[in-house]
Scaffold this motif. Structure first.
Motif, mmCIF file in Angstrom:
data_model
loop_
_atom_site.group_PDB
_atom_site.id
_atom_site.type_symbol
_atom_site.label_atom_id
_atom_site.label_comp_id
_atom_site.label_asym_id
_atom_site.label_seq_id
_atom_site.Cartn_x
_atom_site.Cartn_y
_atom_site.Cartn_z
ATOM 1 N N ASN A 1 -0.152 4.391 0.066
ATOM 2 C CA ASN A 1 -0.557 5.272 1.149
ATOM 3 C C ASN A 1 -0.041 5.009 2.333
ATOM 4 O O ASN A 1 0.441 5.941 3.152
ATOM 5 N N PHE A 2 0.040 3.628 2.718
ATOM 6 C CA PHE A 2 0.444 3.342 4.125
ATOM 7 C C PHE A 2 1.971 3.698 4.390
ATOM 8 O O PHE A 2 2.380 4.330 5.239
ATOM 9 N N ASN B 1 -8.679 -0.101 6.165
ATOM 10 C CA ASN B 1 -8.868 0.101 4.835
ATOM 11 C C ASN B 1 -8.349 -1.236 3.980
ATOM 12 O O ASN B 1 -9.182 -1.722 3.080
ATOM 13 N N THR B 2 -7.172 -1.399 4.243
ATOM 14 C CA THR B 2 -6.452 -2.724 3.466
ATOM 15 C C THR B 2 -7.191 -3.928 3.755
ATOM 16 O O THR B 2 -7.669 -4.678 2.817
ATOM 17 N N SER C 1 -6.708 11.662 8.135
ATOM 18 C CA SER C 1 -5.675 12.192 7.787
ATOM 19 C C SER C 1 -5.884 13.913 7.772
ATOM 20 O O SER C 1 -5.040 14.560 8.188
ATOM 21 N N ALA D 1 -12.211 4.093 2.525
ATOM 22 C CA ALA D 1 -11.199 5.171 2.221
ATOM 23 C C ALA D 1 -11.315 6.455 2.709
ATOM 24 O O ALA D 1 -10.702 7.487 3.146
ATOM 25 N N LEU E 1 -2.502 5.348 10.712
ATOM 26 C CA LEU E 1 -1.931 4.150 10.204
ATOM 27 C C LEU E 1 -3.040 2.998 10.681
ATOM 28 O O LEU E 1 -3.270 1.946 9.668
ATOM 29 N N HIS F 1 2.097 7.383 4.872
ATOM 30 C CA HIS F 1 1.592 7.755 6.327
ATOM 31 C C HIS F 1 2.805 7.332 7.223
ATOM 32 O O HIS F 1 3.151 8.027 8.178
ATOM 33 N N VAL G 1 -9.822 6.810 6.119
ATOM 34 C CA VAL G 1 -8.472 7.346 5.761
ATOM 35 C C VAL G 1 -8.584 8.807 5.892
ATOM 36 O O VAL G 1 -7.565 9.621 6.538
ATOM 37 N N GLU H 1 -5.512 3.116 7.776
ATOM 38 C CA GLU H 1 -5.120 2.424 6.473
ATOM 39 C C GLU H 1 -5.055 0.832 6.834
ATOM 40 O O GLU H 1 -5.338 0.332 5.696
ATOM 41 N N GLN I 1 0.890 -1.105 0.057
ATOM 42 C CA GLN I 1 -0.064 -0.148 0.035
ATOM 43 C C GLN I 1 0.991 1.287 -0.187
ATOM 44 O O GLN I 1 1.315 1.550 1.031
#
Ligand SMILES: Nc1ncnc2c1ncn2[C@@H]1O[C@H](COP(=O)(O)OP(=O)(O)OP(=O)(O)O)[C@@H](O)[C@H]1O
Length: 155
Positions: free
Chosen positions: A55-56, A97-98, A131, A124, A91, A59, A127, A94, A53
Motif C-alpha cells: 500500500n505504501f 500504520n506500519t 486516502s 488501517a 504517506l 501511495h 490510512v 501509512e 508495504q
C-alpha cells in the motif's frame, strides 16, 4: 544523572505519582547521537515501508503521479501545496500504520487479542480516511482542469 523533569504515572495502590521515564530516555536501547544519524534512521523507516508495504508503494506512485499531473496542469502554488500536504498526510499515515503494526506484533506476537485487533483496525482506518480525503482533493483540484484539457478532444 537523569534530569529532574520526569514523566509520571499514578500509582493506584498508594495514590502517589511515580516516575516512568526520564528525559534522557533511559529505557531506550539506543538514542540517535546526532541529527544526521536521526535522518539516517528515518530514511531506513521509509525504505523499510517501501520494500515491505504494498500500500505504501501504491501511495508513493499515485502521489508522484498526482504531483506530476499538478505541474502539467499548471496548478497554482496554493493548489500544489494542498496536493503536497495531502500526499504527505497519506504517506505519514501509512508509516504510522506500519509502525503500529510492528509494535502490536512485538507485543502480542502471533496470538489473537481483541485490543490488538482494535489498534490495527483503527490504524488501517486512519490510512483509509486520509486516502478518501486525498481523493476529494484530487477530485476538486486536478480532475476539473484535466477535464477542461481533454473535453475538446472528445467532441
Ligand atoms: N494479533 C492480532 N489480534 C487480533 N487481530 C489481529 C491481530 N493481528 C492482525 N489482526 C487483524 O488482522 C487484520 C490484518 O492484520 P495486518 O497485520 O495485516 O494489518 P493491516 O493493517 O491490514 O496490514 P496492511 O496495512 O499491511 O494491509 C487487522 O486489521 C486485524 O483486524
Amino acid at each position: 544523572m537523569p534530569p529532574e523533569i520526569q514523566a509520571q504515572t499514578p500509582d493506584r495502590a498508594n495514590g502517589k505519582l511515580v516516575p516512568i521515564a526520564t528525559l534522557n530516555r533511559d529505557l531506550s536501547w539506543q538514542v540517535a547521537p546526532s541529527l544526521l544519524v536521526s535522518f539516517k534512521y528515518a530514511w531506513a523507516g521509509v525504505s523499510y515501508a517501501f520494500q515491505t508495504q504494498r500500500n505504501f508503494r501504491v501511495h508513493v506512485f499515485v502521489g508522484t503521479f498526482a504531483i506530476g499531473l499538478g505541474l502539467f496542469l499548471h496548478l497554482d502554488a496554493v493548489e500544489m501545496a494542498i496536493v503536497g500536504l495531502t500526499i504527505g498526510a497519506v504517506l505519514a499515515m501509512e508509516l504510522l500504520n506500519t509502525a503500529l503494526e510492528s509494535v502490536v506484533d512485538l507485543t502480542v506476537k502471533q496470538s489473537y487479542h481483541e485490543l490488538a485487533k482494535i489498534a490495527k483496525d483503527c490504524a488501517a482506518a486512519a490510512v483509509l480516511v486520509s486516502s478518501l480525503a486525498a481523493i476529494c482533493v484530487a477530485s476538486s483540484l486536478l480532475l476539473p482542469k484535466l477535464w477542461l484539457l481533454v473535453e475538446p478532444h472528445l467532441l
